[in-house]
Structures are given as C-alpha cells and as structure tokens.
Design an enzyme around this catalytic site. Structure first.
Site, PDB file in Angstrom:
ATOM      1  N   SER A   8       5.189  -3.880   2.419  1.00  0.00           N
ATOM      2  CA  SER A   8       4.639  -3.947   3.776  1.00  0.00           C
ATOM      3  C   SER A   8       5.370  -5.017   4.592  1.00  0.00           C
ATOM      4  O   SER A   8       5.516  -4.886   5.797  1.00  0.00           O
ATOM      5  CB  SER A   8       3.143  -4.254   3.711  1.00  0.00           C
ATOM      6  OG  SER A   8       2.928  -5.451   2.986  1.00  0.00           O
ATOM      7  N   TYR A  39      -1.480  -4.508   4.203  1.00  0.00           N
ATOM      8  CA  TYR A  39      -1.975  -3.282   3.581  1.00  0.00           C
ATOM      9  C   TYR A  39      -3.277  -3.557   2.811  1.00  0.00           C
ATOM     10  O   TYR A  39      -4.055  -2.644   2.569  1.00  0.00           O
ATOM     11  CB  TYR A  39      -0.944  -2.731   2.589  1.00  0.00           C
ATOM     12  CG  TYR A  39       0.138  -1.864   3.202  1.00  0.00           C
ATOM     13  CD1 TYR A  39       0.408  -1.880   4.572  1.00  0.00           C
ATOM     14  CD2 TYR A  39       0.896  -1.017   2.393  1.00  0.00           C
ATOM     15  CE1 TYR A  39       1.408  -1.081   5.107  1.00  0.00           C
ATOM     16  CE2 TYR A  39       1.886  -0.209   2.921  1.00  0.00           C
ATOM     17  CZ  TYR A  39       2.152  -0.243   4.282  1.00  0.00           C
ATOM     18  OH  TYR A  39       3.143   0.564   4.799  1.00  0.00           O
ATOM     19  N   CYS A  70       5.453  -3.709  -3.914  1.00  0.00           N
ATOM     20  CA  CYS A  70       4.161  -3.958  -3.286  1.00  0.00           C
ATOM     21  C   CYS A  70       3.086  -3.485  -4.261  1.00  0.00           C
ATOM     22  O   CYS A  70       3.018  -2.296  -4.579  1.00  0.00           O
ATOM     23  CB  CYS A  70       4.077  -3.176  -1.978  1.00  0.00           C
ATOM     24  SG  CYS A  70       2.486  -3.321  -1.148  1.00  0.00           S
ATOM     25  N   ASN A  71       2.315  -4.426  -4.755  1.00  0.00           N
ATOM     26  CA  ASN A  71       1.251  -4.070  -5.706  1.00  0.00           C
ATOM     27  C   ASN A  71       0.251  -3.114  -5.073  1.00  0.00           C
ATOM     28  O   ASN A  71      -0.256  -2.195  -5.715  1.00  0.00           O
ATOM     29  CB  ASN A  71       0.513  -5.321  -6.165  1.00  0.00           C
ATOM     30  CG  ASN A  71       1.376  -6.248  -6.989  1.00  0.00           C
ATOM     31  OD1 ASN A  71       1.273  -6.281  -8.202  1.00  0.00           O
ATOM     32  ND2 ASN A  71       2.235  -7.022  -6.348  1.00  0.00           N
ATOM     33  N   THR A  72      -0.029  -3.332  -3.790  1.00  0.00           N
ATOM     34  CA  THR A  72      -1.044  -2.527  -3.111  1.00  0.00           C
ATOM     35  C   THR A  72      -0.567  -1.085  -2.970  1.00  0.00           C
ATOM     36  O   THR A  72      -1.305  -0.138  -3.281  1.00  0.00           O
ATOM     37  CB  THR A  72      -1.341  -3.128  -1.714  1.00  0.00           C
ATOM     38  OG1 THR A  72      -1.537  -4.541  -1.857  1.00  0.00           O
ATOM     39  CG2 THR A  72      -2.561  -2.501  -1.098  1.00  0.00           C
ATOM     40  N   CYS A 177       0.596  -9.917  -5.911  1.00  0.00           N
ATOM     41  CA  CYS A 177       1.015  -9.495  -4.560  1.00  0.00           C
ATOM     42  C   CYS A 177       2.375 -10.147  -4.334  1.00  0.00           C
ATOM     43  O   CYS A 177       2.539 -11.353  -4.568  1.00  0.00           O
ATOM     44  CB  CYS A 177       0.005  -9.975  -3.521  1.00  0.00           C
ATOM     45  SG  CYS A 177       0.583  -9.781  -1.805  1.00  0.00           S
ATOM     46  N   THR A 178       3.339  -9.345  -3.919  1.00  0.00           N
ATOM     47  CA  THR A 178       4.702  -9.878  -3.834  1.00  0.00           C
ATOM     48  C   THR A 178       4.866 -10.921  -2.724  1.00  0.00           C
ATOM     49  O   THR A 178       5.794 -11.729  -2.773  1.00  0.00           O
ATOM     50  CB  THR A 178       5.719  -8.738  -3.643  1.00  0.00           C
ATOM     51  OG1 THR A 178       5.282  -7.898  -2.559  1.00  0.00           O
ATOM     52  CG2 THR A 178       5.849  -7.918  -4.907  1.00  0.00           C
TER      53      THR A 178
HETATM   54  N1  DGL Z   1       2.988  -7.565  -0.728  1.00  0.00           N
HETATM   55  C1  DGL Z   1       1.934  -6.610  -0.906  1.00  0.00           C
HETATM   56  C2  DGL Z   1       1.497  -6.532  -2.359  1.00  0.00           C
HETATM   57  O1  DGL Z   1       2.289  -6.793  -3.252  1.00  0.00           O
HETATM   58  C3  DGL Z   1       0.711  -6.665  -0.051  1.00  0.00           C
HETATM   59  C4  DGL Z   1       0.658  -7.373   1.233  1.00  0.00           C
HETATM   60  C5  DGL Z   1      -0.263  -6.702   2.217  1.00  0.00           C
HETATM   61  O2  DGL Z   1      -1.497  -6.874   2.127  1.00  0.00           O
HETATM   62  O3  DGL Z   1       0.297  -5.972   3.029  1.00  0.00           O
HETATM   63  O4  DGL Z   1       0.372  -6.174  -2.643  1.00  0.00           O
END
Ligand code: DGL
Length: 219
Positions: A8, A39, A70-72, A177-178
C-alpha cells in the site's frame, strides 16, 4: 530476473531494498497505492479490489514473481490472486509466528500487525497451526502504518507499547506489517535486550530462489 514488489505504501520500499541487496542484478520494480493507504482499516473486499488494481502494471506476464510485500494484502487477497492469475507466481508476506514459536523462551510473543491482518482467516490459521500453545499479545498498532507513511511517528506511543509488551513477558516481537520494518531498529532499541524483533525480508529472498529454482537447496 524481474520482480514486482507491491505494498500500500513505503513498506514495499523496505522489502525492495532488502531484495536488491540479495539480487543486485535483478530488475526490481515497485508499485504502491498511496491513494488508499492504510489498507489495515479497509474491508476485505476493498483490500482485494485495491490490491488487484494496484498490481495491474505487473500483470503483463513479464514478471517472474510478484511479491505482495504487504501482510494485509497477503492475508486478504493472495488466494484470490493465485486463483485468478494461475500462470503468475506470487509470494506473500505473513507474520512469522512459526519462527517466533521456535525462538521464544517465555512462551509469550507479540504480533504487531494491522487490524485487518489480525482479523483474517489466514492469520488465525497461522496462530492455530504454530502458536496455539503460546500467549500471543496483539497490541493496538492501528495507526502505526499511517504515522510511518506520513513521517509522523510518535516515538512515545511506540515506547509505551513496546515497554508494555516486554513487561508482560514477550521475548519475541513479530513485525507483521512491512511499514514497521522502517522502525525495526527503534523497536529493538526500546526492547533493550528483553525481546528480539523479527521480520521476513531475508526469508522472502530465499523464497524467491526456491520458487524460481525448485531444485536449489534453500538454507
Ligand atoms: N504495509 C502493510 C502491511 O504489511 C499495511 C499498511 C496499511 O495498513 O496499508 O500490512
């Protein structure tokens, strides 16, 4: 080798930096979706839709692997993407519960992740498979990605969270979360030797090798 890295926002850049060190000769392109960040507070259908639209530049069959950094997005969209684009290889990123379970001595770990990741079925499955015997603390990090993205990080808030985790006995802190990769050293500093901080950048490089050269021995 050509890799497409998506997040994101700036979490993808953190992962891309690590990949460029591992694969200096590869073409590593990034895309993000700053219009819809974060996200972590979006609905699953929004995350799926936004992710698919954002990675469109990578869906021209020229990328060896698309990495959802992105984990999400991984939690919500990777199964759908693999079904929809069966000829495209994808790698996702998930909270390192399995590694944390092997590292913890106290049996208490912390997972810092977005609300959407923590509520996902993929995350719940990870916990039941590898962490059912653990005490897993999931602190409220709901505004961290936004703060990090906008360079408004509130050090005091992070400090309060990390010190609570350590006081409750967490000896492994999983960055799920990255965006939080950017504050890994701050979190380590605040944990002050009481907890190790883990994230999967190196593991992604190994997974790329494994996926593209299935006969290679991955260590
Ligand atoms: N960097 C994203 C992750 O790894 C999430 C950041 C977001 O909330 O957009 O989950």
């Amino acid at each position: 080798m050509k890799l497409g890295v998506f997040d994101s926002g700036i979490g993808g850049e953190a992962v891309a930096i690590a990949l460029r060190e591992t694969f200096p000769d590869a073409q590593i392109d990034t895309v993000n979706d700053r219009e819809h960040i974060p996200y972590g507070d979006k609905t699953p259908s929004q995350v799926r839709e936004f992710t698919e639209i954002a990675i469109r530049p990578f869906l021209d069959d020229s990328y060896d692997v698309i990495i959802l950094a992105c984990n999400t997005a991984t939690a919500i969209a990777i199964d759908y993407l693999r079904r929809t684009y069966p000829n495209q290889k994808f790698i996702g990123i998930e909270p390192m519960i399995k590694t944390a379970a092997t590292l913890t001595k106290t049996g208490t770990i912390a997972v810092c992740a977005t609300p959407r990741t923590l509520a996902s079925n993929r995350y719940k499955k990870l916990v039941s498979t590898y962490g059912a015997h653990l005490d897993i603390i999931e602190p409220d990090c709901s505004n961290w990605a936004y703060l990090i993205e906008n360079n408004q990080l509130n050090r005091l808030e992070i400090e309060a969270t990390i010190s609570q985790l350590c006081t409750r006995g967490a000896d492994v802190i999983v960055l799920g979360c990255t965006h939080y990769h950017w504050i890994k050293s701050l979190i380590s500093e605040l944990a002050d030797g009481r907890a190790v901080v883990i994230e999967p950048s190196e593991a992604i490089g190994r997974r790329v090798v494994q996926l593209l050269e299935p006969s290679s021995k991955v260590v």
